[in-house]
Write a protein that holds these residues in place. Structure first.
Motif, PDB file in Angstrom:
ATOM      1  N   ALA A   1       0.835  -1.209   0.000  1.00 28.66           N
ATOM      2  CA  ALA A   1       0.000   0.000   0.000  1.00 28.66           C
ATOM      3  C   ALA A   1       0.866   1.253   0.000  1.00 28.66           C
ATOM      4  CB  ALA A   1      -0.928  -0.006   1.208  1.00 28.66           C
ATOM      5  N   LYS A   2       1.945   1.221   0.760  1.00 25.43           N
ATOM      6  CA  LYS A   2       2.850   2.368   0.809  1.00 25.43           C
ATOM      7  C   LYS A   2       3.477   2.631  -0.553  1.00 25.43           C
ATOM      8  CE  LYS A   2       6.995   4.118   3.139  1.00 25.43           C
ATOM      9  NZ  LYS A   2       8.077   3.805   4.125  1.00 25.43           N
ATOM     10  N   SER A   3       3.931   1.574  -1.216  1.00 28.14           N
ATOM     11  CA  SER A   3       4.556   1.748  -2.531  1.00 28.14           C
ATOM     12  C   SER A   3       3.545   2.225  -3.571  1.00 28.14           C
ATOM     13  CB  SER A   3       5.208   0.438  -2.987  1.00 28.14           C
ATOM     14  OG  SER A   3       4.234  -0.562  -3.217  1.00 28.14           O
ATOM     15  N   MET A   4       2.296   1.720  -3.487  1.00 26.76           N
ATOM     16  CA  MET A   4       1.259   2.143  -4.425  1.00 26.76           C
ATOM     17  C   MET A   4       0.896   3.614  -4.218  1.00 26.76           C
ATOM     18  SD  MET A   4       0.298  -0.198  -6.622  1.00 26.76           S
ATOM     19  CE  MET A   4       2.061  -0.419  -6.774  1.00 26.76           C
ATOM     20  N   ASN A   5       0.828   4.039  -2.973  1.00 30.83           N
ATOM     21  CA  ASN A   5       0.525   5.452  -2.692  1.00 30.83           C
ATOM     22  C   ASN A   5       1.638   6.368  -3.179  1.00 30.83           C
ATOM     23  OD1 ASN A   5      -2.044   5.270  -1.439  1.00 30.83           O
ATOM     24  ND2 ASN A   5      -1.099   4.547   0.458  1.00 30.83           N
ATOM     25  N   GLU A   6       2.874   5.929  -3.014  1.00 32.47           N
ATOM     26  CA  GLU A   6       3.999   6.713  -3.506  1.00 32.47           C
ATOM     27  C   GLU A   6       3.971   6.796  -5.028  1.00 32.47           C
ATOM     28  OE1 GLU A   6       7.361   4.749  -1.875  1.00 32.47           O
ATOM     29  OE2 GLU A   6       7.161   5.672   0.118  1.00 32.47           O
ATOM     30  N   ALA A   7       3.650   5.680  -5.671  1.00 34.89           N
ATOM     31  CA  ALA A   7       3.578   5.658  -7.133  1.00 34.89           C
ATOM     32  C   ALA A   7       2.448   6.546  -7.641  1.00 34.89           C
ATOM     33  CB  ALA A   7       3.379   4.217  -7.627  1.00 34.89           C
ATOM     34  N   ALA A   8       1.311   6.553  -6.890  1.00 31.82           N
ATOM     35  CA  ALA A   8       0.169   7.374  -7.312  1.00 31.82           C
ATOM     36  C   ALA A   8       0.500   8.854  -7.228  1.00 31.82           C
ATOM     37  CB  ALA A   8      -1.050   7.060  -6.457  1.00 31.82           C
ATOM     38  N   GLY A   9       1.378   9.227  -6.294  1.00 32.46           N
ATOM     39  CA  GLY A   9       1.733  10.629  -6.133  1.00 32.46           C
ATOM     40  C   GLY A   9       2.867  11.086  -7.024  1.00 32.46           C
ATOM     41  N   ALA A  10       3.472  10.150  -7.735  1.00 29.54           N
ATOM     42  CA  ALA A  10       4.594  10.501  -8.607  1.00 29.54           C
ATOM     43  C   ALA A  10       4.113  11.224  -9.859  1.00 29.54           C
ATOM     44  CB  ALA A  10       5.361   9.234  -8.990  1.00 29.54           C
ATOM     45  N   GLU A  11       4.950  12.079 -10.383  1.00 27.99           N
ATOM     46  CA  GLU A  11       4.606  12.821 -11.599  1.00 27.99           C
ATOM     47  C   GLU A  11       4.502  11.853 -12.778  1.00 27.99           C
ATOM     48  OE1 GLU A  11       6.295  16.624 -14.208  1.00 27.99           O
ATOM     49  OE2 GLU A  11       7.246  16.069 -12.314  1.00 27.99           O
ATOM     50  N   GLY A  12       3.467  12.024 -13.571  1.00 26.40           N
ATOM     51  CA  GLY A  12       3.276  11.183 -14.744  1.00 26.40           C
ATOM     52  C   GLY A  12       2.740   9.806 -14.439  1.00 26.40           C
ATOM     53  N   ALA A  13       2.155   9.620 -13.245  1.00 32.58           N
ATOM     54  CA  ALA A  13       1.597   8.318 -12.878  1.00 32.58           C
ATOM     55  C   ALA A  13       0.448   7.955 -13.813  1.00 32.58           C
ATOM     56  CB  ALA A  13       1.095   8.352 -11.437  1.00 32.58           C
ATOM     57  N   PRO A  14       0.285   6.665 -14.157  1.00 30.89           N
ATOM     58  CA  PRO A  14      -0.817   6.235 -15.034  1.00 30.89           C
ATOM     59  C   PRO A  14      -2.171   6.614 -14.442  1.00 30.89           C
ATOM     60  CG  PRO A  14       0.759   4.458 -14.699  1.00 30.89           C
ATOM     61  CD  PRO A  14       1.142   5.547 -13.750  1.00 30.89           C
ATOM     62  N   ASP A  15      -3.176   6.707 -15.301  1.00 34.36           N
ATOM     63  CA  ASP A  15      -4.507   7.111 -14.855  1.00 34.36           C
ATOM     64  C   ASP A  15      -5.099   6.163 -13.812  1.00 34.36           C
ATOM     65  OD1 ASP A  15      -4.340   9.242 -16.561  1.00 34.36           O
ATOM     66  OD2 ASP A  15      -5.483   8.278 -18.181  1.00 34.36           O
ATOM     67  N   ASP A  16      -4.772   4.879 -13.929  1.00 34.49           N
ATOM     68  CA  ASP A  16      -5.362   3.904 -13.009  1.00 34.49           C
ATOM     69  C   ASP A  16      -4.533   3.704 -11.746  1.00 34.49           C
ATOM     70  OD1 ASP A  16      -3.204   2.631 -14.141  1.00 34.49           O
ATOM     71  OD2 ASP A  16      -4.245   0.702 -14.422  1.00 34.49           O
ATOM     72  N   GLN A  17      -3.462   4.467 -11.591  1.00 35.36           N
ATOM     73  CA  GLN A  17      -2.588   4.273 -10.447  1.00 35.36           C
ATOM     74  C   GLN A  17      -3.300   4.596  -9.129  1.00 35.36           C
ATOM     75  OE1 GLN A  17       0.806   3.112 -10.800  1.00 35.36           O
ATOM     76  NE2 GLN A  17       0.272   2.628  -8.681  1.00 35.36           N
ATOM     77  N   ALA A  18      -4.110   5.648  -9.137  1.00 33.52           N
ATOM     78  CA  ALA A  18      -4.840   6.026  -7.926  1.00 33.52           C
ATOM     79  C   ALA A  18      -5.810   4.919  -7.513  1.00 33.52           C
ATOM     80  CB  ALA A  18      -5.594   7.331  -8.151  1.00 33.52           C
ATOM     81  N   ALA A  19      -6.472   4.295  -8.496  1.00 40.65           N
ATOM     82  CA  ALA A  19      -7.403   3.209  -8.186  1.00 40.65           C
ATOM     83  C   ALA A  19      -6.649   2.011  -7.603  1.00 40.65           C
ATOM     84  CB  ALA A  19      -8.153   2.787  -9.448  1.00 40.65           C
ATOM     85  N   GLN A  20      -5.458   1.732  -8.154  1.00 41.79           N
ATOM     86  CA  GLN A  20      -4.650   0.630  -7.623  1.00 41.79           C
ATOM     87  C   GLN A  20      -4.208   0.927  -6.193  1.00 41.79           C
ATOM     88  OE1 GLN A  20      -1.486  -0.871 -10.154  1.00 41.79           O
ATOM     89  NE2 GLN A  20      -2.539  -0.190 -11.992  1.00 41.79           N
ATOM     90  N   ALA A  21      -3.856   2.190  -5.944  1.00 39.77           N
ATOM     91  CA  ALA A  21      -3.443   2.590  -4.592  1.00 39.77           C
ATOM     92  C   ALA A  21      -4.595   2.454  -3.610  1.00 39.77           C
ATOM     93  CB  ALA A  21      -2.926   4.025  -4.612  1.00 39.77           C
TER      94      ALA A  21
END
Length: 582
Positions: A519-539
Motif C-alpha cells: 500500500a505504501k509503494s502504491m501510494n507513492e507511485a500514485a503521487g509521482a509525476e506522470g503516474a498512469p490514470d489507473d494508479q490512484a485506483a490501484q493505490a
C-alpha cells in the motif's frame, strides 16, 4: 367414562398438535417464494449464546469494515460518483466507533428475532424484524440527508415505500417499513407494480418457503442450527441467468450494452439447455452453523453433486498416512491427491465435453478448458507423478524472514505418499546429486550436506513402502516414524487441517506487513509525476487490502485454534470448518 376420557384426550391432543404446527404467517420466510434461487435466513429466533457470538465476531470485524467502507467511498468520489460516496460514508458512520449492538439499536433492527435474504427471480429482497420502527425510519432519514435529496415516495397496493434509482445502472433501491419488518430490495428502475408488490409482500407467493419446509428439512438433514441457513439452488439460478430474461439481469445487459455500444446479446435456446446440463452436475450449494457460541464457531458447507461424481470419490480410501488422524500440529494439513483416480475421472469429463461441446456463447470457453484438462491428465500419468497419493505438511515453528534474510525460519516435516517410493527417491537422488542413500525401513537418514547448508539447519529423510518423509530442524528426525505410521484416510476423506492460534497470528502478521508495504509503494507511485490514470485506483485497492489485514490482526488475537476437513459422501462434497476463540 372411558369413551368420554378418550374424546377429551383426543381433543387435547388435537389442540396441542395444532399449536405445535402453527407458523407465524408474517415471518420473513413466509414472504419468500418456494422457488427462490437463493436464500439465507433464520429458521427460528437466535439463542442467546449464538447472538452473543455473532455480536462478538461483528465487533472484532467492524473497525476494519468501517475503514474499508470509507476507503471505497473515497474511491467512488475520485471516480465522480459523489452521491454514492456520500451514501457509503453515511452508512459507515452508523458503525464508526460503535459496537454492533449499539449500531443495530440505532437502526431499529432486531436480527435476533428473524431475518431473511432471498431472491424473487434474481432480484434480492432482505427482510429484517424491527425492534423500533421509529429508529429504522430515523436511519433511513439519515441516509437521505447524506444522499443529498429525499428519496421518492410511492405506493404499491396500499403499502408505502421509498425508492431511488442508483446512478445510471437502471436499477432502483426500494425501502419500506412493512408491519414490524424492514424491507429492502433491488429491482429494475422500470419494475412494474406486480414486481414491487411482491417484493414488499403486498402480494404473497402462491407457495412460500416457510410452508414448503425446504430450508428446515435441509437444516435437519445436514445438522445445521436454525440460524443463518443458506442455499443456492443452481438448478433454478443458472437457467435464469442463461435465458437472459430475468428482469434484473435483462436490465443489467441493456445498460452494459448502452455503455459499450454493442447490441444487447440475445442468448440462443442452447444456453438454457446447457445451463441445465451444468446444474445437473452440481445442483446446489448449502451452508450453516453446526455450533455457535462465544468461544466456538463451527460451520459446514455442502456441495450437492451428480450421482456419478459422488460415487467416484465417496468410497475411495486414499492411502495417505495421517489423513485418518485428527490434525493437531501448529500447522498440520493432509491433502489427498489420488492421481490415478483423479486422472480417470477428469479424463472422462473431458471426453464427455469433447463428445458434446457447449454451444452457448457464455459456456463455449469451457470446451477449451476441458480439452486442456484432458491433456494435463494424460501428462499426469507419467511416473513418478502418476503414482502420487497425497501430501501431508506439518510445521512445528515458523518465524518470518527479518533483516537481510531471504527465507523464513521454520521447522517441520513434509510427507509424500506414493505407490512407488523408490521411484520418487531415484528422481530425488538425480536432482540432489551426491551419494544420498535411503533404506525402506522407516529409519531416518541425514540429508546431503549441500541441502542442509542451503537450509541452514539439519535435515533428515525416511521411507517405507508407502511414503517418503523429510524433516528439517532440530529434533525433527524423531518425528518421522510417527508421520510414516499415521492412519490412512477413511472412505471419502480428502483433507484435514489444523492451525494453532500462534501460527495463525504469525501468518496474518506476515501478510499484513506485506499489504502495508505494498500500500505504501502504491501510494507513492500514485503521487509521482506522470503516474498512469489507473494508479490512484490501484493505490486505493491496496489501501483497502491493508486495512482488511489490520482488521484480521485484531480478530486473530482471539483465536485459539482453527480446524477443518473435507470429504465426499453419497450426496456430495462436505467442507467443515471450526474456530475456537478465547
Amino acid at each position: 367414562m372411558r369413551p368420554t376420557k378418550r374424546l377429551i384426550a383426543l381433543g387435547v391432543a388435537s389442540v396441542l398438535l395444532a399449536a405445535c404446527g402453527h407458523k407465524d404467517k408474517d415471518a420473513p420466510l413466509a414472504f419468500a417464494p418456494a422457488d427462490t434461487p437463493y436464500v439465507l435466513a433464520n429458521l427460528d429466533k437466535l439463542e442467546d449464546d449464538a447472538y452473543e457470538a455473532l455480536l462478538a465476531q461483528a465487533n472484532s470485524e467492524l473497525p476494519g469494515e468501517v475503514a474499508q467502507m470509507k476507503s471505497l467511498a473515497d474511491d467512488l468520489e475520485t471516480k465522480g460518483n459523489a452521491e454514492g460516496a456520500r451514501l457509503l460514508k453515511a452508512f459507515a458512520a452508523e458503525f464508526d466507533g460503535k459496537t454492533a449492538e449499539a449500531a443495530l439499536k440505532n437502526m431499529g433492527l432486531d436480527i435476533k428475532t428473524g431475518s431473511a435474504i432471498y431472491g424473487i427471480g434474481l432480484s434480492p429482497v432482505a427482510r429484517v424484524a424491527l425492534a423500533d420502527p421509529a429508529a429504522w425510519e430515523g436511519f433511513v432519514g439519515r441516509l437521505e440527508t447524506a444522499y443529498g435529496k429525499k428519496l421518492e415516495s410511492a405506493d404499491a397496493g396500499g403499502q408505502a415505500y421509498r425508492h431511488v434509482t442508483l446512478s445510471d445502472s437502471g436499477l432502483q433501491l426500494v425501502i419500506a417499513t412493512v408491519g414490524k419488518q424492514a424491507v429492502v430490495s433491488l429491482l429494475p428502475a422500470d419494475a412494474a407494480q406486480p414486481a414491487i408488490r411482491q417484493a414488499l409482500g403486498v402480494d404473497r407467493p402462491e407457495k412460500n418457503l416457510q410452508e414448503d419446509g425446504r430450508l428446515a428439512d435441509l437444516a435437519k438433514d445436514k445438522g445445521y442450527k436454525d440460524y443463518a441457513v443458506g442455499q443456492v439452488d443452481l438448478v433454478r439460478l443458472l437457467p435464469l441467468v442463461a435465458a437472459g430474461k430475468d428482469p434484473l439481469f435483462s436490465t443489467f445487459l441493456k445498460h452494459q450494452s448502452a455503455k459499450t455500444g454493442e447490441p444487447v446479446p440475445v442468448p440462443p435456446p442452447s444456453c438454457v439447455t446447457e445451463a441445465n446440463r451444468i446444474a445437473a452436475r452440481v445442483p446446489s450449494l448449502s451452508f450453516g452453523y453446526t455450533r455457535l457460541d462465544l468461544h466456538h464457531q463451527e460451520q459446514r458447507v455442502d456441495v450437492a453433486l451428480a450421482d456419478d461424481i459422488a460415487k467416484a470419490f465417496s468410497g475411495l480410501k486414499v492411502e495417505l498416512p495421517g489423513l485418518g488422524n485428527d490434525a493437531s500440529g501448529p500447522f498440520d494439513v493432509s491433502l489427498a491427491l489420488p492421481v490415478e483416480q483423479l486422472r480417470a475421472f477428469f479424463t472422462a469429463q473431458s471426453d464427455a465435453v469433447a463428445a458434446k461441446p457447449f454451444e452457448c456463447p457464455a459456456f463455449v470457453g469451457m470446451n477449451d478448458s476441458f480439452a486442456k484438462l484432458g491433456s494435463t491428465m494424460q501428462q499426469a500419468a507419467i511416473p513418478p507423478f502418476g503414482d502420487i497419493r497425497g501430501v501431508r505438511i506439518v510445521l512445528d515453528s515458523f518465524k518470518p524472514a527479518v533483516g537481510g534474510q531471504q527465507m523464513p525460519t521454520f521447522t517441520g516435516r513434509v510427507l509424500l505418499a506414493t505407490r512407488n517410493p523408490s521411484g520418487l527417491l531415484a528422481m530425488g537422488q538425480a536432482m540432489l546429486g551426491g551419494d544420498f542413500k535411503l533404506a525402506g525401513d522407516g529409519k531416518p537418514a541425514p540429508l546431503p550436506q549441500n541441502i542442509t547448508t542451503m537450509l541452514g539447519m539439519p535435515g533428515w529423510a525416511a521411507m517405507n513402502g508407502q511414503a517418503i518423509v523429510v524433516g528439517v530442524g532440530e529434533g525433527e528426525d524423531a518425528k518421522l516414524d510417527e508421520m510414516l505410521m499415521g492412519a490412512m484416510g477413511d472412505a471419502g476423506r480428502l483433507n484435514r487441517l489444523h492451525l494453532s492460534g500462534d501460527m495463525y497470528r504469525a501468518w496474518i502478521d506476515v501478510m499484513a506487513d506485506k499489504a502495508q508495504a505494498y500500500a505504501k509503494s502504491m501510494n507513492e507511485a500514485a503521487g509521482a509525476e506522470g503516474a498512469p490514470d489507473d494508479q490512484a485506483a490501484q493505490a486505493a485497492s491496496a489501501e483497502r487490502s491493508k486495512k482488511q489485514f489490520e482488521a484480521m490482526k485484531a480478530q486473530a488475537a482471539r483465536v485459539v485454534q482453527i480446524s477443518g476437513e473435507v470429504h465426499v459422501e453419497d450426496k456430495g462434497l462436505v467442507v467443515s470448518g471450526a474456530a475456537e476463540y478465547k
